[in-house]
Design a protein around this motif. Structure first.
Motif, PDB file in Angstrom:
ATOM      1  N   GLN A 179      67.525  51.148  65.961  1.00  9.35           N
ATOM      2  CA  GLN A 179      66.345  50.985  66.815  1.00  9.35           C
ATOM      3  C   GLN A 179      66.756  50.092  67.983  1.00  9.35           C
ATOM      4  O   GLN A 179      66.445  48.897  68.018  1.00  9.35           O
ATOM      5  CB  GLN A 179      65.172  50.373  66.044  1.00  9.35           C
ATOM      6  N   PRO A 180      67.464  50.668  68.973  1.00  2.47           N
ATOM      7  CA  PRO A 180      68.006  49.854  70.064  1.00  2.47           C
ATOM      8  C   PRO A 180      66.937  49.221  70.940  1.00  2.47           C
ATOM      9  O   PRO A 180      67.135  48.127  71.475  1.00  2.47           O
ATOM     10  CB  PRO A 180      68.870  50.843  70.844  1.00  2.47           C
ATOM     11  N   TYR A 193      63.957  55.414  67.846  1.00  2.00           N
ATOM     12  CA  TYR A 193      64.618  55.419  66.539  1.00  2.00           C
ATOM     13  C   TYR A 193      65.697  56.499  66.538  1.00  2.00           C
ATOM     14  O   TYR A 193      65.443  57.638  66.938  1.00  2.00           O
ATOM     15  CB  TYR A 193      63.610  55.690  65.411  1.00  2.00           C
ATOM     16  N   GLU A 212      62.324  49.118  71.543  1.00  3.49           N
ATOM     17  CA  GLU A 212      61.043  49.370  70.904  1.00  3.49           C
ATOM     18  C   GLU A 212      60.647  50.842  71.050  1.00  3.49           C
ATOM     19  O   GLU A 212      60.798  51.442  72.110  1.00  3.49           O
ATOM     20  CB  GLU A 212      59.960  48.473  71.522  1.00  3.49           C
ATOM     21  N   ALA A 222      67.279  46.118  63.898  1.00  3.07           N
ATOM     22  CA  ALA A 222      67.722  47.187  64.790  1.00  3.07           C
ATOM     23  C   ALA A 222      68.837  48.055  64.216  1.00  3.07           C
ATOM     24  O   ALA A 222      69.084  49.155  64.696  1.00  3.07           O
ATOM     25  CB  ALA A 222      68.186  46.602  66.124  1.00  3.07           C
TER      26      ALA A 222
END
Length: 264
Positions: A116-117, A122, A119, A47
């Motif tokens: 990428q906090p 970005y 799903e 992430a």
């Protein structure tokens, strides 16, 4: 021109990537130059990743900057002047201080985060600094009485002034880039959303003194002044915002984009 390039990249560990590049180039009309780049990326997790680059660069003088010539009527303070843009190697330009153009050389630094906090979301945030030495730009319109007398005597009695391209200024640009993308599956289709923001500010770090030839004709001449400095520092908006979307369904794709560049 003759050039050679070498680019190496490797995963030093599972999380650490390192890149190295070098470029050497030789031009028949202004000389040779070498530049390089070192880049690295470290992934703390799936992430979060940190990336950075240190590089040097160059830009060769263009054909137009070296050999462009024109005469146009410019209104300065409401008064018309026939101003000639001289080729750099014109004898009149040389007498006014023109010199063979050199390549612009730059030093570049950037540092950024890749996130990428959740799903399908970005986000990248990058800060950068670009220093350009010997930046190529036009001189001011040289229209003083001393310059006009010289041009009228040696070149053309109708000329009201002259100018030429020169490596007379160093600049520094600092800025930040923020980009976010999100992918959203809707039924049998897919929606991709993108938002981006950039802010940068350019400052002048050095202005070269007047050449001795120009000072001999007009000791008070201003070769690089407020007008040309303004083209670099405030001639373009400092921020830009972009928002876009694209929806795909089978063989169809629909897109919409909006960009705000300063106040435009």
């Amino acid at each position: 021109s003759y050039a050679a390039y070498l680019d190496l990249e490797a995963d030093i560990t599972e999380k650490f990537n390192l890149g190295l590049a070098v470029r050497a180039e030789d031009y028949s009309d202004f000389g040779d130059t070498t530049s390089g780049k070192l880049s690295a990326r470290y992934a703390f997790s799936d992430a979060v990743a940190l990336r950075g680059t240190v590089s040097t660069g160059f830009r060769a003088p263009s054909l137009q900057q070296q050999f462009f010539r024109s005469t146009a009527t410019n209104f300065i303070g409401g008064v018309p002047f026939d101003i000639r843009t001289f080729r750099v190697n014109d004898t009149a330009a040389v007498a006014l201080g023109a010199e063979p153009l050199k390549a612009e050389e730059s030093k570049n630094l950037s540092l950024g985060l890749v996130l990428q906090p959740i799903e399908n979301l970005y986000i990248t945030v990058d800060a950068y600094q670009i220093e350009i030495d010997d930046r190529i730009m036009l001189s001011e319109n040289l229209t003083s009485t001393a310059v006009r007398t010289f041009l009228n005597t040696t070149v053309d009695p109708s000329l009201g002034g002259g100018r030429y391209f020169t490596n007379a200024i160093d600049t520094k640009t600092k800025g930040i880039d923020l980009i976010g993308t999100y992918r959203w599956d809707i039924g049998d289709g897919r929606l991709d959303l993108t938002a981006g923001y950039n802010y940068n500010k350019t400052t002048v770090e050095r202005i070269a003194p007047n050449p001795a030839r120009l000072a001999a004709i007009d000791p008070a001449a201003v070769r690089i002044g407020r007008v040309e400095v303004g083209r670099l520092t405030v001639g373009a908006p400092r921020d830009k915002f972009q928002l876009g979307g694209n929806y795909s369904l089978g063989n169809w794709s629909f897109g919409a984009n909006a960009t705000r560049y300063g106040e435009f």
